[in-house]
Design a protein around this motif. Structure first.
Motif, PDB file in Angstrom:
ATOM      1  N   LEU A  71       0.833  -1.455   0.209  1.00 12.99           N
ATOM      2  CA  LEU A  71       0.498  -0.455  -0.358  1.00 12.99           C
ATOM      3  C   LEU A  71       0.687   1.521  -0.086  1.00 12.99           C
ATOM      4  O   LEU A  71       0.344   1.913  -0.380  1.00 12.99           O
ATOM      5  CB  LEU A  71      -0.834   0.111   1.490  1.00 12.99           C
ATOM      6  N   ARG A  72       1.970   1.252   0.310  1.00 10.85           N
ATOM      7  CA  ARG A  72       2.728   2.076   0.347  1.00 10.85           C
ATOM      8  C   ARG A  72       3.019   3.063  -1.063  1.00 10.85           C
ATOM      9  O   ARG A  72       3.107   4.030  -0.489  1.00 10.85           O
ATOM     10  CB  ARG A  72       4.507   1.900   0.512  1.00 10.85           C
ATOM     11  N   LYS A  73       2.883   2.622  -1.916  1.00 11.27           N
ATOM     12  CA  LYS A  73       3.333   3.197  -3.041  1.00 11.27           C
ATOM     13  C   LYS A  73       1.940   2.639  -4.407  1.00 11.27           C
ATOM     14  O   LYS A  73       2.702   1.695  -4.952  1.00 11.27           O
ATOM     15  CB  LYS A  73       4.217   2.999  -3.473  1.00 11.27           C
ATOM     16  N   LEU A  74       1.045   3.161  -4.118  1.00 11.83           N
ATOM     17  CA  LEU A  74      -0.094   2.482  -5.347  1.00 11.83           C
ATOM     18  C   LEU A  74       0.145   3.043  -6.291  1.00 11.83           C
ATOM     19  O   LEU A  74       0.956   4.076  -6.686  1.00 11.83           O
ATOM     20  CB  LEU A  74      -1.165   3.171  -5.168  1.00 11.83           C
ATOM     21  N   PRO A  75      -0.416   2.617  -7.561  1.00  9.17           N
ATOM     22  CA  PRO A  75      -0.365   2.958  -8.244  1.00  9.17           C
ATOM     23  C   PRO A  75      -0.574   4.365  -9.427  1.00  9.17           C
ATOM     24  O   PRO A  75      -1.820   3.970  -8.913  1.00  9.17           O
ATOM     25  CB  PRO A  75      -0.716   1.714  -9.797  1.00  9.17           C
ATOM     26  N   LYS A 133      -8.065  -2.645  -1.075  1.00  8.98           N
ATOM     27  CA  LYS A 133      -7.352  -1.882  -0.269  1.00  8.98           C
ATOM     28  C   LYS A 133      -6.182  -1.509  -1.486  1.00  8.98           C
ATOM     29  O   LYS A 133      -6.857   0.575  -1.686  1.00  8.98           O
ATOM     30  CB  LYS A 133      -6.447  -2.158   0.578  1.00  8.98           C
ATOM     31  N   ILE A 134      -5.873  -1.863  -2.462  1.00  6.98           N
ATOM     32  CA  ILE A 134      -4.964  -1.119  -2.896  1.00  6.98           C
ATOM     33  C   ILE A 134      -6.190  -0.250  -4.008  1.00  6.98           C
ATOM     34  O   ILE A 134      -6.121   0.820  -4.221  1.00  6.98           O
ATOM     35  CB  ILE A 134      -4.762  -2.356  -4.296  1.00  6.98           C
ATOM     36  N   ILE A 135      -7.693  -1.537  -4.881  1.00  7.80           N
ATOM     37  CA  ILE A 135      -8.188  -1.063  -5.401  1.00  7.80           C
ATOM     38  C   ILE A 135      -8.614  -0.169  -4.763  1.00  7.80           C
ATOM     39  O   ILE A 135      -9.463   1.384  -5.158  1.00  7.80           O
ATOM     40  CB  ILE A 135      -9.666  -1.602  -6.003  1.00  7.80           C
ATOM     41  N   GLU A 136      -9.205   0.399  -3.779  1.00 13.09           N
ATOM     42  CA  GLU A 136      -9.979   1.538  -3.012  1.00 13.09           C
ATOM     43  C   GLU A 136      -9.651   2.804  -2.787  1.00 13.09           C
ATOM     44  O   GLU A 136      -9.307   3.903  -3.656  1.00 13.09           O
ATOM     45  CB  GLU A 136      -9.767   1.034  -0.695  1.00 13.09           C
ATOM     46  N   GLY A 137      -7.418   2.384  -2.060  1.00 11.44           N
ATOM     47  CA  GLY A 137      -6.689   3.304  -2.742  1.00 11.44           C
ATOM     48  C   GLY A 137      -6.810   3.931  -3.690  1.00 11.44           C
ATOM     49  O   GLY A 137      -6.371   5.640  -4.183  1.00 11.44           O
ATOM     50  N   GLU A 140      -9.500   6.835  -4.629  1.00  9.94           N
ATOM     51  CA  GLU A 140      -9.465   7.733  -3.855  1.00  9.94           C
ATOM     52  C   GLU A 140      -8.986   8.622  -4.845  1.00  9.94           C
ATOM     53  O   GLU A 140      -9.351   9.643  -5.008  1.00  9.94           O
ATOM     54  CB  GLU A 140      -8.861   7.373  -2.299  1.00  9.94           C
ATOM     55  N   MET A 141      -8.091   7.700  -5.743  1.00 13.33           N
ATOM     56  CA  MET A 141      -7.024   9.053  -6.186  1.00 13.33           C
ATOM     57  C   MET A 141      -8.336   9.010  -8.026  1.00 13.33           C
ATOM     58  O   MET A 141      -7.616  10.126  -8.894  1.00 13.33           O
ATOM     59  CB  MET A 141      -5.994   7.895  -6.502  1.00 13.33           C
ATOM     60  N   GLY A 142      -8.957   8.630  -7.596  1.00 13.76           N
ATOM     61  CA  GLY A 142     -10.074   8.520  -9.447  1.00 13.76           C
ATOM     62  C   GLY A 142      -9.474   8.178 -10.132  1.00 13.76           C
ATOM     63  O   GLY A 142     -10.121   7.720 -11.177  1.00 13.76           O
TER      64      GLY A 142
END
Lengths: 195, 195
Positions: A71-75, A133-137, A140-142
């Motif tokens: 999760l530290r660095k999301l694509p 979690k990744i997808i959720e993040g 949020e980034m749109g």
DNA sequence: TATTATAGCTAAAGCTTATTAGCCTGTCAA
DNA sequence: TTGACAGGCTAATAAGCTTTAGCTATAATA
């Protein structure tokens, strides 16, 4: 590496290959380089080895899926998402330890409740939660359309899990399996990513 | 039901429960109601029983997935599609014979190439081809958006296969698994059906 | 009716398996 | 130095496994 660890390592290798019932303590001992009775200096019996391996699989689960490292660095783009996802999948497919645990669990999942539970966590809940979690993040980034992240994670991972299982039993198809996986991920992006 | 058939039936039941290596010919014989040596009047040995079961699984595959019965009457609405799909899934989940074959294959998939192949066909190609045809038909009827039917079939079936596998090893969660499956199918319809 | 095949049985061979008992050696601490 | 212990070994036990040999009764067939 202590003898005890070597025993566990070779036992897992053999259980993954031939199953628990298909593996003799003598085989394990031979791979370790000792005689069968010497195993009993380290473990109470064959089942004790099995239980230790289950403990390890459980620990490995925590370590791999429980961490929030991914999760530290999301694509930040579609292509980056595809790249890191493919990388993670190829790693999972090829890492010798994870491969063995996967084969081991698939074959022994019906042996007891604990194994059944771990198998479900490895095959479903672990990957699912991680990608949720990744997808959720990324929502949020749109980058992804707003939707239920857990549901989308399932759509993404189920096929991957099944195709990796196929590669485990039919490695001769690995090439096309990898292509199928990438095609699926690209399709997933087509459907759920914001343009 | 001949003794030979009874042997195969009980052998499959036991192999599904305890695996091939975890099952003794004596157990099989006892379930059939004969003594172990009498088995050898019907089969050359334990492995011969296994091979006969593999033949049966192959035949069952043809019969279940090879038939085009499911194509005779394609669903004509979203709700009908969901209903017949759920019915087919619940049948697959509960039919004793199919259950046993599924458990048997999962555990023995690594025993030889033939078993690996049949497992892939049961778990992936069979369902996938079947639904590809259904979806293709329904695309022509204008119910689904035009897309690659095989790809959509994968999206639909992969999760179902994984969740049925979970129900096999953890029947205590059947309720929620069934709900997950229906949720997934509804989501699938939301995404790919024409309004 | 005589015979032959089928399908069960008991007894046992022969092998493998997990496990135990008991011995030996090297290491480390008292 | 002595004693304890860890970790290897050989030998053996005991149980389980698959399979074979050979007997018997019943049913089908000539």
């Amino acid at each position: 590496m202590t003898t005890k660890d070597k025993i566990l390592d070779e036992a897992l290798t053999l259980f993954a290959k031939n199953g628990y019932d298909g593996t003799g303590v003598e085989q394990i001992a031979e791979k370790v380089g000792i005689k069968a009775p010497s195993l009993y200096k380290h473990f109470k019996g064959k089942e004790d080895i099995l239980n230790a391996l289950i403990d390890n699989s459980e620990a490995r689960y925590e370590e791999y899926f429980g961490s929030e490292q991914h999760l530290r660095k999301l694509p930040e783009s579609r292509e980056e998402f595809i790249r890191v996802t493919m990388e993670r999948i190829l790693f999972t497919m090829h890492d010798p330890m994870i491969r063995k645990i996967r084969r081991f669990l698939v074959q022994e999942q019906f042996r007891n409740d604990r194994l059944a539970d771990i198998t479900t966590r490895h095959q479903l809940e672990g990957v699912q939660k991680m990608y949720a979690k990744i997808i959720e993040g990324m929502m949020e980034m749109g980058l992804f359309v707003k939707d239920n992240p857990a549901l989308l994670a399932n759509e993404l991972t189920a096929q991957v899990v099944l195709l990796i299982a196929k590669a485990d039993r039919q490695p001769q198809y690995e090439q096309e399996i990898t292509e199928s996986i990438e095609r699926h991920i690209r399709h997933f992006c087509d459907v759920y990513m914001r343009v």
